[in-house]
Scaffold this active site. Structure first.
Site: not given
Length: 351
Positions: A53, A56, A116, A154, A161-162, A169, A282
């Site tokens: 990962c 991690c 993780h 996300n 999300c990859s 973020q 927001h």
């Protein structure tokens, strides 16, 4: 629904005061069969630590940088940022038919914890409180240099999300994005016309009606908003007037951590899956100005509709005309509200 003049069982439109636009609601369509695309349900069992990962602790990312051996929330500069600190300053195309302008900003990644395998609702409330504190710290830090700081997550491959390690973020920019500009104008207009802060009045009204509340505590409430577009969309609101996350008191931050765990646990329990969504905060812009019309809030936009494998698509009429939904906000709130607060993964287990 609140008004006897509009049927809750027939097609009707609801107005979004926060964005100044309408939403078409079509409750009768819930009876239609579904034979369209189905997403893969999240059933992967993740390890506490994944040596492959990129997020991690202690692992090496694509650019050769080694992660800190961190515990709890950890923030680092995005290796592939959408905004750059050294872009050219100023300048536009000068052509009204082909307008463009240079922008500056920065982007960071925030891992919620070293684990993780634990998403936000699976963390203890005390660990979620640390996440809240880091969100606030990042807004203070970046807000000293930029006009707007976007804090968002996300969650899930369905939302693009990859990277499976739970993270969010933080993007900061020297301009106000479209969604923020619309909300700013609507909130300013409401204060000018009524003398009241829009979302403060709205939170009080929802607390009184109790039709769309999902979870609440002394300082916060989460509702499926009257104007919701996504099937199980929610709006998280403080009960007092707050401009930005850094303005929250200690007890309010504790209350927010409690509410986020309870809300996100309900999301996961709805279809017993790691419920995908895009969420974001927001608050008042951080550029100089008068922002008393603003009220801090968070949006949760989850795409799942009928099950862990059937999602809502924003296509056709939604893209070409206006937003449309089938499930009413009241029905969605009742389904979420009725779910247990014990995470489905924790049944019979100890962490």
């Amino acid at each position: 629904m609140s008004s006897s003049c509009v049927s809750s069982d027939a097609p009707h439109r609801r107005f979004n005061l926060l964005k100044g636009e309408w939403v078409l609601v079509s409750p009768h369509r819930n009876k239609r069969p579904w034979s369209g695309q189905q997403e893969a349900a999240s059933a992967e069992v993740k390890p506490r630590f994944d040596p492959g990962c990129y997020l991690c602790p202690g692992n090496t990312r694509n650019n050769g940088v080694t992660n800190d051996d961190y515990e709890g929330p950890w923030v680092f500069d995005n290796d592939f940022p959408a905004l750059l600190t050294d872009s050219p300053e100023g300048g536009t195309t000068g052509d009204p038919l082909f307008r463009a302008e240079n922008v500056r900003g920065t982007a960071r990644v925030m891992c919620f914890s070293e684990r993780h395998d634990l998403t936000l609702p699976e963390l203890p409330v005390s660990e979620i409180r640390k996440v809240v504190d880091v969100w606030a710290e990042q807004i203070e830090d970046l807000g000293a240099r930029y006009d707007w700081v976007a804090v968002f997550e996300n969650k899930g491959a369905v939302m693009g999300c990859s990277q499976p390690h739970p993270h969010g973020q933080i993007w900061a920019s020297d301009f106000l994005p479209n969604e923020v500009t619309r909300e700013d104008a609507c909130q300013a207009r409401h204060l000018a016309e009524t003398g009241e802060v829009l979302l403060l009045s709205y939170a009080a009204a929802e607390a009184s009606k109790r039709e769309r509340i999902v979870v609440e505590n002394d300082d916060w409430l989460a509702v499926v908003p009257w104007w919701a577009v996504w099937p199980f969309e929610t709006l998280v609101l403080p009960r007092r007037h707050v401009l930005r996350l850094p303005d929250l008191t200690g007890p309010e931050r504790d209350g927010l951590a409690d509410l986020l765990k309870r809300l996100c646990t309900r999301y996961d329990n709805l279809f017993e899956t790691e419920f995908p969504y895009t969420m974001g905060w927001h608050g008042a812009p951080t550029r100089a100005g008068l922002w008393d019309h603003w009220q801090l809030h968070a949006h949760f936009y989850p795409p799942l509709l009928r099950s862990a494998t059937v999602r809502k698509f924003m296509v056709g009429y939604e893209m070409l005309s206006e937003a449309q939904r089938d499930l009413t906000a009241e029905q969605a709130a009742e389904r979420l509200r009725s779910l247990p607060e014990l995470h489905f993964k924790s049944k019979g287990q100890e962490r």
